[in-house]
Design a protein around this motif. Structure first.
Motif, PDB file in Angstrom:
ATOM      1  N   UNK A 169      -1.458  -1.843  -3.987  1.00 10.36           N
ATOM      2  CA  UNK A 169      -1.608  -0.400  -3.829  1.00 10.36           C
ATOM      3  C   UNK A 169      -3.065   0.024  -3.676  1.00 10.36           C
ATOM      4  N   UNK A 170      -4.004  -0.762  -4.226  1.00 11.06           N
ATOM      5  CA  UNK A 170      -5.421  -0.392  -4.232  1.00 11.06           C
ATOM      6  C   UNK A 170      -6.186  -1.159  -3.163  1.00 11.06           C
ATOM      7  N   UNK A 171      -6.924  -0.420  -2.328  1.00  6.13           N
ATOM      8  CA  UNK A 171      -7.709  -0.989  -1.238  1.00  6.13           C
ATOM      9  C   UNK A 171      -9.127  -0.430  -1.317  1.00  6.13           C
ATOM     10  N   UNK A 172     -10.111  -1.315  -1.309  1.00  6.32           N
ATOM     11  CA  UNK A 172     -11.507  -0.908  -1.427  1.00  6.32           C
ATOM     12  C   UNK A 172     -12.070  -0.425  -0.097  1.00  6.32           C
ATOM     13  N   UNK A 173     -12.998   0.515  -0.169  1.00  8.23           N
ATOM     14  CA  UNK A 173     -13.840   0.842   0.974  1.00  8.23           C
ATOM     15  C   UNK A 173     -15.275   0.648   0.503  1.00  8.23           C
TER      16      UNK A 173
END
Length: 113
Positions: free
Chosen positions: A19-23
């Motif tokens: 669910x968590x994606x880094x930018x």
């Protein structure tokens, strides 16, 4: 603050679990991102949340529901084409807001590049 990267986009592939994606680039506000799953733009707070606004190294887009297996996930900086910095005559020089304004101009240049 300075902009230490020219990047303004992160691409991932969903796996139906994550669910968590880094930018890894700076944004000034949580609304300065466009998020797409399978080419469809998603809505802030309805489909995902954003952390890390104002942080030089970026932050995280967290989806309410994990993107499906094989779904293309794109996180793209999209700052508005506005100028909201205002200087008051005879006030001390507002270095922080001036630098934010310069950062926003750099972000806009990167955005249209």
């Amino acid at each position: 603050m300075t902009l230490s990267t020219q990047g303004n986009r992160q691409d991932y592939t969903g796996n139906n679990c994550t669910k968590a994606f880094a930018y890894t680039f700076r944004i000034l506000a949580t609304s300065d991102l466009d998020v797409f799953v399978g080419g469809v733009q998603k809505s802030l707070t309805t489909d995902y949340t954003v952390s890390g606004a104002g942080v030089a190294t970026g932050g995280t887009v967290t989806f309410i529901t994990a993107p499906g297996c094989g779904a293309a996930v794109a996180i793209v900086r999209d700052v508005p084409y506005t100028q909201s910095t205002d200087y008051d005559e005879n006030d001390t020089f507002p270095a922080a807001s001036h630098e934010d304004a310069l950062d926003k101009l750099t972000m806009l240049v990167q955005q249209i590049k």
